[in-house]
Design a protein around this motif. Sequence first.
Motif, PDB file in Angstrom:
ATOM      1  N   GLN A 115      41.475  31.108 -25.140  1.00  0.00           N
ATOM      2  CA  GLN A 115      40.872  30.873 -24.023  1.00  0.00           C
ATOM      3  C   GLN A 115      39.557  31.667 -24.000  1.00  0.00           C
ATOM      4  O   GLN A 115      38.423  31.242 -23.428  1.00  0.00           O
ATOM      5  N   GLU A 116      39.734  32.819 -24.571  1.00  0.00           N
ATOM      6  CA  GLU A 116      38.524  33.730 -24.626  1.00  0.00           C
ATOM      7  C   GLU A 116      37.589  33.331 -25.635  1.00  0.00           C
ATOM      8  O   GLU A 116      36.497  33.455 -25.463  1.00  0.00           O
ATOM      9  N   THR A 117      38.151  33.252 -26.834  1.00  0.00           N
ATOM     10  CA  THR A 117      37.072  32.538 -28.005  1.00  0.00           C
ATOM     11  C   THR A 117      37.670  30.968 -28.493  1.00  0.00           C
ATOM     12  O   THR A 117      38.298  30.837 -29.391  1.00  0.00           O
ATOM     13  N   PRO A 118      37.287  29.998 -27.568  1.00  0.00           N
ATOM     14  CA  PRO A 118      37.834  28.680 -28.161  1.00  0.00           C
ATOM     15  C   PRO A 118      37.107  28.121 -29.237  1.00  0.00           C
ATOM     16  O   PRO A 118      36.050  28.734 -29.542  1.00  0.00           O
ATOM     17  N   LEU A 119      37.858  27.487 -30.101  1.00  0.00           N
ATOM     18  CA  LEU A 119      37.272  27.019 -31.373  1.00  0.00           C
ATOM     19  C   LEU A 119      35.859  26.171 -31.097  1.00  0.00           C
ATOM     20  O   LEU A 119      35.043  26.323 -32.211  1.00  0.00           O
ATOM     21  N   SER A 120      35.704  25.538 -30.138  1.00  0.00           N
ATOM     22  CA  SER A 120      34.341  25.109 -29.944  1.00  0.00           C
ATOM     23  C   SER A 120      33.158  25.782 -30.069  1.00  0.00           C
ATOM     24  O   SER A 120      32.217  25.417 -30.153  1.00  0.00           O
ATOM     25  N   LYS A 121      33.241  27.192 -29.591  1.00  0.00           N
ATOM     26  CA  LYS A 121      32.346  27.980 -29.728  1.00  0.00           C
ATOM     27  C   LYS A 121      31.867  28.233 -31.014  1.00  0.00           C
ATOM     28  O   LYS A 121      30.742  28.208 -31.464  1.00  0.00           O
ATOM     29  N   TYR A 122      32.667  28.105 -31.906  1.00  0.00           N
ATOM     30  CA  TYR A 122      32.240  28.315 -33.308  1.00  0.00           C
ATOM     31  C   TYR A 122      31.864  26.855 -33.912  1.00  0.00           C
ATOM     32  O   TYR A 122      31.296  27.069 -34.720  1.00  0.00           O
ATOM     33  N   VAL A 123      32.480  26.051 -33.223  1.00  0.00           N
ATOM     34  CA  VAL A 123      31.923  24.504 -33.853  1.00  0.00           C
ATOM     35  C   VAL A 123      30.422  24.538 -33.406  1.00  0.00           C
ATOM     36  O   VAL A 123      29.459  23.911 -34.215  1.00  0.00           O
ATOM     37  N   ASP A 124      30.054  25.035 -32.209  1.00  0.00           N
ATOM     38  CA  ASP A 124      28.925  24.722 -31.674  1.00  0.00           C
ATOM     39  C   ASP A 124      27.811  25.658 -32.368  1.00  0.00           C
ATOM     40  O   ASP A 124      26.745  25.219 -32.818  1.00  0.00           O
ATOM     41  N   ALA A 125      28.419  26.895 -32.862  1.00  0.00           N
ATOM     42  CA  ALA A 125      27.411  27.649 -33.609  1.00  0.00           C
ATOM     43  C   ALA A 125      27.203  27.217 -35.211  1.00  0.00           C
ATOM     44  O   ALA A 125      26.021  27.178 -35.493  1.00  0.00           O
ATOM     45  N   VAL A 126      28.094  26.564 -35.455  1.00  0.00           N
ATOM     46  CA  VAL A 126      27.823  25.913 -36.825  1.00  0.00           C
ATOM     47  C   VAL A 126      26.883  24.430 -36.691  1.00  0.00           C
ATOM     48  O   VAL A 126      25.986  24.589 -37.672  1.00  0.00           O
ATOM     49  N   LEU A 127      26.936  23.871 -35.745  1.00  0.00           N
ATOM     50  CA  LEU A 127      26.236  22.597 -35.628  1.00  0.00           C
ATOM     51  C   LEU A 127      24.834  23.045 -35.088  1.00  0.00           C
ATOM     52  O   LEU A 127      23.881  22.350 -35.367  1.00  0.00           O
ATOM     53  N   GLU A 128      24.712  24.372 -34.803  1.00  0.00           N
ATOM     54  CA  GLU A 128      23.374  24.994 -34.085  1.00  0.00           C
ATOM     55  C   GLU A 128      22.665  25.212 -35.601  1.00  0.00           C
ATOM     56  O   GLU A 128      21.289  24.568 -35.652  1.00  0.00           O
ATOM     57  N   VAL A 129      23.237  25.545 -36.830  1.00  0.00           N
ATOM     58  CA  VAL A 129      22.737  25.640 -37.899  1.00  0.00           C
ATOM     59  C   VAL A 129      22.132  24.625 -38.374  1.00  0.00           C
ATOM     60  O   VAL A 129      21.204  24.280 -39.127  1.00  0.00           O
ATOM     61  N   GLN A 130      23.124  23.378 -38.402  1.00  0.00           N
ATOM     62  CA  GLN A 130      22.787  22.027 -39.016  1.00  0.00           C
ATOM     63  C   GLN A 130      21.659  21.549 -38.336  1.00  0.00           C
ATOM     64  O   GLN A 130      20.569  20.725 -39.036  1.00  0.00           O
ATOM     65  N   LEU A 131      21.383  21.897 -37.030  1.00  0.00           N
ATOM     66  CA  LEU A 131      20.222  21.144 -36.373  1.00  0.00           C
ATOM     67  C   LEU A 131      18.783  22.018 -36.899  1.00  0.00           C
ATOM     68  O   LEU A 131      17.789  21.138 -37.059  1.00  0.00           O
ATOM     69  N   LEU A 132      18.968  23.123 -37.065  1.00  0.00           N
ATOM     70  CA  LEU A 132      18.025  24.142 -37.399  1.00  0.00           C
ATOM     71  C   LEU A 132      17.544  23.926 -39.061  1.00  0.00           C
ATOM     72  O   LEU A 132      16.280  23.727 -39.212  1.00  0.00           O
ATOM     73  N   MET A 133      18.383  23.284 -39.650  1.00  0.00           N
ATOM     74  CA  MET A 133      18.141  23.098 -41.153  1.00  0.00           C
ATOM     75  C   MET A 133      17.485  21.328 -41.312  1.00  0.00           C
ATOM     76  O   MET A 133      17.400  21.053 -42.330  1.00  0.00           O
ATOM     77  N   LYS A 134      17.779  20.604 -40.080  1.00  0.00           N
ATOM     78  CA  LYS A 134      17.345  19.353 -39.954  1.00  0.00           C
ATOM     79  C   LYS A 134      15.758  18.979 -40.732  1.00  0.00           C
ATOM     80  O   LYS A 134      14.888  19.719 -40.319  1.00  0.00           O
ATOM     81  N   GLY A 135      15.736  17.997 -41.407  1.00  0.00           N
ATOM     82  CA  GLY A 135      14.568  17.859 -42.356  1.00  0.00           C
ATOM     83  C   GLY A 135      14.384  18.462 -43.613  1.00  0.00           C
ATOM     84  O   GLY A 135      13.651  17.977 -44.454  1.00  0.00           O
ATOM     85  N   LEU A 136      15.095  19.241 -43.803  1.00  0.00           N
ATOM     86  CA  LEU A 136      15.312  20.124 -45.112  1.00  0.00           C
ATOM     87  C   LEU A 136      16.419  19.984 -45.956  1.00  0.00           C
ATOM     88  O   LEU A 136      16.453  19.941 -46.934  1.00  0.00           O
ATOM     89  N   LEU A 137      17.534  20.010 -45.159  1.00  0.00           N
ATOM     90  CA  LEU A 137      19.033  20.162 -45.775  1.00  0.00           C
ATOM     91  C   LEU A 137      20.007  19.323 -45.034  1.00  0.00           C
ATOM     92  O   LEU A 137      20.088  19.505 -43.625  1.00  0.00           O
ATOM     93  N   ASP A 138      20.684  18.509 -45.321  1.00  0.00           N
ATOM     94  CA  ASP A 138      21.650  17.673 -44.984  1.00  0.00           C
ATOM     95  C   ASP A 138      23.063  18.528 -44.912  1.00  0.00           C
ATOM     96  O   ASP A 138      23.613  18.310 -45.878  1.00  0.00           O
ATOM     97  N   LEU A 139      23.533  19.327 -43.942  1.00  0.00           N
ATOM     98  CA  LEU A 139      24.750  19.887 -43.654  1.00  0.00           C
ATOM     99  C   LEU A 139      25.758  18.874 -43.134  1.00  0.00           C
ATOM    100  O   LEU A 139      25.592  18.301 -42.094  1.00  0.00           O
TER     101      LEU A 139
END
Length: 219
Positions: A190-214
């Motif tokens: 409850q304190e650290t739901p898995l969705s927190k880490y999923v969102d963090a990984v997807l944020e990197v995917q968005l940052l790399m958009k246009g250069l690298l397909d994660l």
Amino acid sequence: MSSHFYEVALSGEFFAQDLPGVPWIRTLDTRAYPSFCEAILNRITLHSESAHQMHAREIVFEPYDAQHQRDTGNEPVLLRAKKELLEPDAKWVLYSFLKPESTRVHPDTTVRPWATCQVVGDALSFASALGYVRRSHIYKRGYVFRRGALVIQMFQQEHADDKTQKPISAHTDTLWEVEVKTASPVRNTQETPLSKYVDAVLEVQLLMKGLLDLRRLDV
């Protein structure tokens, strides 16, 4: 909430010559990589807290009866041994992944149960004593970036020499691999739901958009 520990990850790959013409940069050093590779290094570096070079040795083991397990419709659990060669006091780490969670539960990232432990002494003999045999042996050379709870690895694989077991340097046109993942096993609470880490990984995917397909990788 589950008692399992998990890894949350996305991965991508590219050849350095894929998109020529991107301006060169000099953020990390060392070798004159083609410009596309430099552009990816630059973007990851700008959005990371730290970066350093990596050179890791990895050996994958499978159970001695792995083929029998496959013949009976079961996928054997692989055991992986990893050691960072650029850290003088680094120890072997043994870890294993189970089958990734269903895409119905986690459609955007790879989420899989993860068990890991450090081994004092001869980790390879320890794996053999557990009933495992060597399946593959590679080296990974490249960079490691830290971003919050995530680690981003960008590397090329090097094969091991059959006689010496030393790494054989990769060719300049060897495929580059990028892995974005949780730096250590995480638990879904409850304190650290898995969705927190999923969102963090997807944020990197968005940052790399246009250069690298994660993307999600289910292996």
